[in-house]
Design a protein around this motif. Structure first.
Motif, PDB file in Angstrom:
ATOM      1  N   PRO A   8       0.886  -1.035   0.084  1.00 22.22           N
ATOM      2  CA  PRO A   8       0.025  -0.180   0.044  1.00 22.22           C
ATOM      3  C   PRO A   8       0.773   1.298   0.044  1.00 22.22           C
ATOM      4  O   PRO A   8       2.048   1.237   0.472  1.00 22.22           O
ATOM      5  CB  PRO A   8      -0.732  -0.121   1.303  1.00 22.22           C
ATOM      6  CG  PRO A   8      -0.734  -1.659   1.596  1.00 22.22           C
ATOM      7  CD  PRO A   8       0.520  -2.006   1.084  1.00 22.22           C
ATOM      8  N   TYR A  83     -12.892   1.235   1.497  1.00 21.29           N
ATOM      9  CA  TYR A  83     -12.577  -0.161   1.178  1.00 21.29           C
ATOM     10  C   TYR A  83     -11.190  -0.311   0.378  1.00 21.29           C
ATOM     11  O   TYR A  83     -10.323  -0.815   0.775  1.00 21.29           O
ATOM     12  CB  TYR A  83     -13.672  -0.941   0.721  1.00 21.29           C
ATOM     13  CG  TYR A  83     -14.859  -0.893   1.774  1.00 21.29           C
ATOM     14  CD1 TYR A  83     -14.862  -1.655   2.855  1.00 21.29           C
ATOM     15  CD2 TYR A  83     -15.955  -0.030   1.510  1.00 21.29           C
ATOM     16  CE1 TYR A  83     -15.802  -1.863   3.896  1.00 21.29           C
ATOM     17  CE2 TYR A  83     -16.970  -0.319   2.394  1.00 21.29           C
ATOM     18  CZ  TYR A  83     -16.812  -0.952   3.653  1.00 21.29           C
ATOM     19  OH  TYR A  83     -18.127  -1.136   4.504  1.00 21.29           O
ATOM     20  N   SER A  84     -11.164   0.339  -0.809  1.00 23.23           N
ATOM     21  CA  SER A  84     -10.014   0.251  -1.709  1.00 23.23           C
ATOM     22  C   SER A  84     -10.180   0.972  -2.957  1.00 23.23           C
ATOM     23  O   SER A  84     -11.444   0.826  -3.573  1.00 23.23           O
ATOM     24  CB  SER A  84      -9.865  -1.225  -2.008  1.00 23.23           C
ATOM     25  OG  SER A  84      -9.024  -1.360  -2.965  1.00 23.23           O
ATOM     26  N   ARG A  85      -9.703   2.088  -3.147  1.00 23.96           N
ATOM     27  CA  ARG A  85      -9.610   2.991  -4.390  1.00 23.96           C
ATOM     28  C   ARG A  85      -9.041   1.990  -5.441  1.00 23.96           C
ATOM     29  O   ARG A  85      -9.667   2.351  -6.606  1.00 23.96           O
ATOM     30  CB  ARG A  85      -8.705   4.360  -3.941  1.00 23.96           C
ATOM     31  CG  ARG A  85      -9.127   5.035  -3.269  1.00 23.96           C
ATOM     32  CD  ARG A  85      -8.173   6.094  -2.585  1.00 23.96           C
ATOM     33  NE  ARG A  85      -8.652   6.898  -1.500  1.00 23.96           N
ATOM     34  CZ  ARG A  85      -7.771   7.423  -0.406  1.00 23.96           C
ATOM     35  NH1 ARG A  85      -6.670   7.157  -0.313  1.00 23.96           N
ATOM     36  NH2 ARG A  85      -8.469   7.912   0.388  1.00 23.96           N
ATOM     37  N   ARG A  86      -8.105   1.436  -5.558  1.00 24.21           N
ATOM     38  CA  ARG A  86      -7.648   0.402  -6.699  1.00 24.21           C
ATOM     39  C   ARG A  86      -8.571  -0.534  -6.897  1.00 24.21           C
ATOM     40  O   ARG A  86      -8.897  -0.656  -8.047  1.00 24.21           O
ATOM     41  CB  ARG A  86      -6.265  -0.286  -6.234  1.00 24.21           C
ATOM     42  CG  ARG A  86      -5.856  -0.801  -7.601  1.00 24.21           C
ATOM     43  CD  ARG A  86      -4.437  -1.501  -7.301  1.00 24.21           C
ATOM     44  NE  ARG A  86      -4.379  -2.662  -6.412  1.00 24.21           N
ATOM     45  CZ  ARG A  86      -3.444  -3.618  -6.242  1.00 24.21           C
ATOM     46  NH1 ARG A  86      -2.351  -3.056  -6.902  1.00 24.21           N
ATOM     47  NH2 ARG A  86      -3.477  -4.524  -5.412  1.00 24.21           N
ATOM     48  N   GLY A  87      -9.361  -1.111  -5.712  1.00 17.11           N
ATOM     49  CA  GLY A  87     -10.303  -2.092  -5.979  1.00 17.11           C
ATOM     50  C   GLY A  87     -11.469  -1.649  -6.928  1.00 17.11           C
ATOM     51  O   GLY A  87     -12.270  -1.924  -7.527  1.00 17.11           O
ATOM     52  N   PRO A 198      -2.146  -0.209  -4.123  1.00 22.26           N
ATOM     53  CA  PRO A 198      -3.357  -0.118  -3.523  1.00 22.26           C
ATOM     54  C   PRO A 198      -3.405   0.970  -2.556  1.00 22.26           C
ATOM     55  O   PRO A 198      -2.363   1.352  -2.025  1.00 22.26           O
ATOM     56  CB  PRO A 198      -3.450  -1.435  -2.705  1.00 22.26           C
ATOM     57  CG  PRO A 198      -2.198  -2.030  -2.606  1.00 22.26           C
ATOM     58  CD  PRO A 198      -1.380  -1.556  -3.753  1.00 22.26           C
ATOM     59  N   SER A 199      -4.630   1.353  -2.206  1.00 29.27           N
ATOM     60  CA  SER A 199      -4.774   2.688  -1.366  1.00 29.27           C
ATOM     61  C   SER A 199      -6.066   2.685  -0.788  1.00 29.27           C
ATOM     62  O   SER A 199      -7.079   2.379  -1.657  1.00 29.27           O
ATOM     63  CB  SER A 199      -4.561   3.815  -2.249  1.00 29.27           C
ATOM     64  OG  SER A 199      -4.849   5.084  -1.281  1.00 29.27           O
ATOM     65  N   LYS A 200      -6.161   3.252   0.382  1.00 30.04           N
ATOM     66  CA  LYS A 200      -7.631   3.473   1.143  1.00 30.04           C
ATOM     67  C   LYS A 200      -7.272   4.334   2.184  1.00 30.04           C
ATOM     68  O   LYS A 200      -5.997   4.622   2.608  1.00 30.04           O
ATOM     69  CB  LYS A 200      -8.434   2.316   1.549  1.00 30.04           C
ATOM     70  CG  LYS A 200      -7.464   1.397   2.742  1.00 30.04           C
ATOM     71  CD  LYS A 200      -8.352   0.179   3.022  1.00 30.04           C
ATOM     72  CE  LYS A 200      -7.947  -0.435   4.066  1.00 30.04           C
ATOM     73  NZ  LYS A 200      -8.433  -1.762   4.909  1.00 30.04           N
TER      74      LYS A 200
END
Length: 559
Positions: A8, A83-87, A198-200
């Motif tokens: 992350p 939850y997840s920006r990349r998701g 990944p980032s949140k």
């Protein structure tokens, strides 16, 4: 070593090494969702013939994408933050690609409209995710440059859509304009997993789902009203949508003011700088989408270019956006946001004013200078506004910040097509009636007044019945009426953008330079967070600075 990027951003002790490659993936994701709208305007005639679309069907094939796209961005941006920006980006690309596949396979108006709506849902995940991931991945010292590239990509997509669609339509059917999105989306998914970390939000309370759903209701109803009323009349559906939008907005504001952790702190809009930046984005895309709507028609119907040739002739706009964006990166640190944004809006107003000279004898050369000026104006104004809007939000709300920027953009674009499109239709109808008078039967005149394309179709029928001389006379009347309508509509657009320029100039603060902060005593000590990346003490906290320059109070702690 894993191919998928798993570390992350917030766990990195220095800026991510492959962040510029990650930006390329984010820009590619942005490119396809903007092109999805502009490309379809070129494919519309073939779809109409193949599927037997009515004018109402065709309008909703185009705008079935816009309603869910605009309505869902705020809620989905908040979900991505938690939850997840990349998701959110990957899921959005999957949904968008699935909608594109479905759109290429259906054989009815309802099927195409449904597929476009699914693509709009995917776009609502993608758009805020690209901006929030950009802001999280780049240190503040480089964020403005990255946003310049993001904005330039949006400008390129506006012009590239017709170009790509035109090239495909020369040898393939309209379904190819849907299918072209699939390999691009697949490439973006792979690139996201490999290159984008990944980032949140590090800390994020429960999502304000009630506020999020109220935002869906009022924004969706507003966009529906904007589309329905001007194009199909202010009947029960449009009026109902207007009432729901107004009531939904009031409930949304009241709820958000009372909620301890609102999905969007609406108090930000009470601050002049933040409101001015959003107003500038909305007004610019009102002008750009409105002008694009009638310029592409003029190039195809009046000047006789095919879809591909039309796309090529819109490229000066895209090239100028890149130049304007490069100038922004140089000028804004030296002159300040207010100067560059105001200059860009003055340039946009001037471009529309130049288009008021268009008449039936105008050639393509008469469009080049306005297109170049409009592109330069987009580059100058939009990057600083987007940077300022994103900088007004804390790390935990980057997705919401991206959604606010993108919603302003989408509402402006919808208003541009609705307002300027209605002015264009009314002006064309009036000019054609003046030119033709009683020379056509009432039924034929009504058909010719529907649109410039319908007018040329009526002229072709007249040629069969009455001979080429009368047909040519009617073609000349149709082209002249539409050219006069373009000039009149450009004048209306110039007035709207000119008034907006004055308002934005009043709203934007004159204080300071966005890249040279003056911190209060003790504020520069210690390490600060840059998005999700730690930065050295001598690297200024630009989000805090932007909030100060815009007059937006610092957010409450997320701890």
């Amino acid at each position: 070593m894993s191919l998928v990027m798993k570390r992350p951003v917030e766990q990195m002790d220095r800026p991510y090494a492959r962040r510029w490659w990650a930006l390329l993936v984010l820009c590619l994701s942005l490119l396809i969702i903007v092109m999805a709208n502009t490309a379809l305007t070129v494919a519309a005639p073939d779809m109409t013939k193949d599927l037997g679309l009515t004018s109402s069907d065709l309008q909703w094939v185009i705008d079935g994408y816009t309603v869910p796209y605009a309505a869902l961005m705020l809620l989905l941006g908040a979900i991505g933050d938690k939850y997840s920006r990349r998701g959110a980006l990957v899921l959005g690309l999957v949904v968008f690609g699935a909608g594109a596949v479905a759109g290429s396979l259906v054989d009815s108006s309802a099927g195409v409209i449904s597929a476009r709506a699914v693509m709009g849902v995917g776009a609502a995940m993608i758009m805020p995710a690209t901006l929030s991931l950009l802001a999280a991945t780049f240190p503040r010292a480089e964020r403005a440059k990255a946003i310049v590239m993001w904005t330039a990509t949006a400008g390129l997509a506006i012009a590239a859509g017709p170009l790509v669609a035109g090239a495909l339509l020369e040898k393939h059917g309209w379904a190819s304009t849907f299918l072209i999105n699939v390999p691009v989306a697949a490439l973006a998914i792979v690139g996201t997993l490999v290159l984008v970390p990944p980032s949140k939000a590090a800390h994020h309370d429960r999502i304000d789902y009630t506020g999020g759903l109220l935002s869906v209701v009022w924004i969706g109803s507003l966009v529906y009203m904007i589309i329905q009323g001007p194009h199909f009349g202010w009947g029960a559906e449009a009026i109902t949508a207007a009432v729901v939008a107004g009531a939904g907005l009031v409930l949304f504001v009241v709820w958000e003011l009372r909620h301890p952790r609102p999905v969007l702190d609406v108090r930000r809009f009470a601050h002049r700088g933040f409101a001015g930046a959003n107003l500038a984005v909305a007004l610019f895309f009102l002008a750009v989408f409105g002008a694009f709507y009638y310029l592409t028609q003029h190039l195809q119907f009046v000047l006789g270019y095919n879809p591909f040739e039309t796309g090529v002739r819109m490229l000066p706009l895209a090239g100028a956006v890149f130049v304007g964006s490069a100038l922004t990166g140089f000028l804004t640190p030296r002159l300040g946001m207010k100067v560059t944004v105001t200059a860009g809006m003055v340039g946009g107003t001037s471009a529309l004013a130049l288009l008021t000279r268009i008449d039936a004898g105008s050639a393509y050369g008469d469009f080049v200078l306005p297109l170049v000026i409009l592109g330069l104006a987009i580059g100058l104004a939009l990057s600083p506004c987007t940077d300022a809007i994103m900088g007004a939000f804390p790390e935990s709300e980057l997705g919401v910040g991206g959604a606010v920027n993108d919603t302003s953009l989408e509402l402006g674009g919808s208003l541009g097509i609705a307002i300027l499109g209605s002015v264009l239709a009314g002006s064309y109808s009036s000019h054609l009636e003046d030119a033709v008078g009683t020379k056509l039967p009432a039924e034929a005149l009504d058909a010719a007044q529907d649109s410039v394309g319908a007018g040329l179709a009526v002229a072709q029928q007249v040629g069969v019945q009455a001979g080429p001389q009368q047909a040519n006379a009617l073609v000349g009347a149709v082209n002249g009426a539409f050219s006069d309508a373009v000039a009149h509509t450009s004048l209306v657009g110039a007035v709207i953008l000119g008034v907006g320029t004055v308002l934005v100039a009043v709203l934007l603060p004159r204080r300071g330079r966005a890249t040279e902060p003056q911190f209060a005593a003790g504020e520069e000590s210690g390490l600060t967070r840059s998005g999700d990346v730690r930065t050295a003490p001598d690297e200024p906290d630009r989000d805090a600075l932007t909030r100060r320059l815009l007059g937006v109070p610092a957010p409450e702690s997320d701890g």
